[in-house]
Scaffold this active site. Structure first.
Site, PDB file in Angstrom:
ATOM      1  N   SER A 128       0.830  -1.206   0.000  1.00 51.99           N
ATOM      2  CA  SER A 128       0.000   0.000   0.000  1.00 51.99           C
ATOM      3  C   SER A 128       0.863   1.253   0.000  1.00 51.99           C
ATOM      4  CB  SER A 128      -0.905   0.003   1.237  1.00 51.99           C
ATOM      5  OG  SER A 128      -1.518   1.266   1.418  1.00 51.99           O
ATOM      6  N   TYR A 153      -2.399  -0.359  10.010  1.00 51.20           N
ATOM      7  CA  TYR A 153      -2.605  -0.910   8.663  1.00 51.20           C
ATOM      8  C   TYR A 153      -1.322  -0.788   7.851  1.00 51.20           C
ATOM      9  CZ  TYR A 153      -4.069  -1.068   3.773  1.00 51.20           C
ATOM     10  OH  TYR A 153      -4.162  -1.356   2.437  1.00 51.20           O
TER      11      TYR A 153
END
Length: 339
Positions: A128, A153
């Protein structure tokens, strides 16, 4: 016919990837646990489309279920694996941290082990843009260090890259990590800005505009993400013989390991993004200006040089085109005729 496993097949990117791979003649096995992080009916709608494809088969499985994942790999004889299953979302990680450890860490170990023990030729996995965290040098390059995440995350995605490198080194497993930048498009996730904004504007409800609209995002249309993945599947890393441990390049290694950004390479101000939605809908948003939220970064901007050099591709769908396609899908899917 190459056999390929796609995890997170009922998810946003996984759905689009499975559809394209099936049409290209891959024998696609998709798995998903169909959790209720967001509307399960949307996931089922995606699956109902995929299950019409001749080359696609689906199994409801959880990455954390070690025994079931082991059996899946033993029976599947997969040439390639694309791991897109993960607990997504930055803000959700602030209140549900353990969900990220279970799915993104424990689940990823099971995928790595399955690949290691079953002669998988190439593992591609979703990282990501959030791994860039506190970095401020733009554009974000895969050659930059990413050691300061600002959400759990992001930390789990950085962990995936480290875990993959370890398996590439110890077991010769070729791995490629893909740092996606703010993906949007038809059948997108309901927890993401485009979906939330569109729904609220249609319903005449206010939208929360974080960082007072000064956010910059490298919004990337889903078809561009898929094209990048499809081109990279057969692009198997072999290790860089010139890699230098005295001046280590984080994007590759002496091991068969590689990292790429996939982003539109054209950051857009959040207000411009909202304006494009308003134009596509023909309706003005009621804006609730908000400060920057914990875990968010003010800007993302992808350097896609490595992707262009490796597979001669860079995302290029304009915001106006991509948003119009999403709006057309949204109005059709939810059967909205009068805005």
């Amino acid at each position: 016919m190459h056999s390929i496993l796609v995890t997170g097949a009922a998810g946003f990117i996984g759905f689009h990837l499975c559809k394209v791979l099936s049409n290209k003649g891959y024998k696609v096995t998709g798995i998903d646990n169909l959790n209720d992080y967001y509307d399960v009916n949307l996931k089922k709608s995606r699956l109902s489309i995929l299950e019409k494809e001749d080359n696609f088969s689906f199994k409801k499985l959880d990455l954390e279920d070690q025994g079931s994942i082991e059996k899946l790999f033993e029976a599947g004889n997969f040439s390639y694996v694309v791991n897109l299953a993960a607990q997504a979302g930055v803000r959700y990680s602030l209140t549900n941290p353990r969900a990220y450890i279970k799915s993104n860490i424990d689940g990823f170990v099971n995928i790595l082990e399955g690949c290691r023990h079953n002669n998988v030729k190439h593992l591609i996995y979703a990282s990501s843009s959030s791994v860039y965290g506190a970095n401020t040098k733009m554009p974000f390059s895969v050659e930059h260090n990413v050691d300061h995440p600002v959400s759990l995350y992001a930390a789990t995605k950085k962990s995936n890259e480290l875990m993959a490198h370890t398996y590439s080194h110890l077991y010769g497993l070729p791995t490629t990590g893909l740092r996606f930048f703010t993906v949007y498009g038809p059948y997108g996730r309901p927890d993401m800005a485009l979906f939330l904004f569109t729904k609220a504007i249609i319903e005449g409800k206010p939208i929360d505009v974080y960082n007072h609209g000064k956010m910059l995002r490298d919004f990337t249309y889903v078809d561009d993400i898929i094209e990048g993945i499809v081109r990279l599947i057969p692009t198997i890393p072999s290790g860089n013989p010139d890699w230098d441990g005295n001046a280590p390049n984080p994007s590759d290694s002496f091991a068969p390991y590689k990292i790429y950004n996939i982003g539109n390479n054209q950051p857009v101000k959040l207000m411009e993004f909202i304006n494009a939605i308003e134009e596509a809908l023909g309706k003005t948003a009621i804006k609730n200006m908000m400060p920057l939220q914990p875990g968010d970064v003010p800007a993302t901007y992808a350097d896609v040089t490595a992707l262009k050099e490796s597979v001669d591709f860079k995302p290029n769908t304009s915001i106006k085109t991509g948003i119009q396609r999403f709006i057309d899908w949204y109005l059709d899917y939810y059967k909205i005729e009068n805005i």
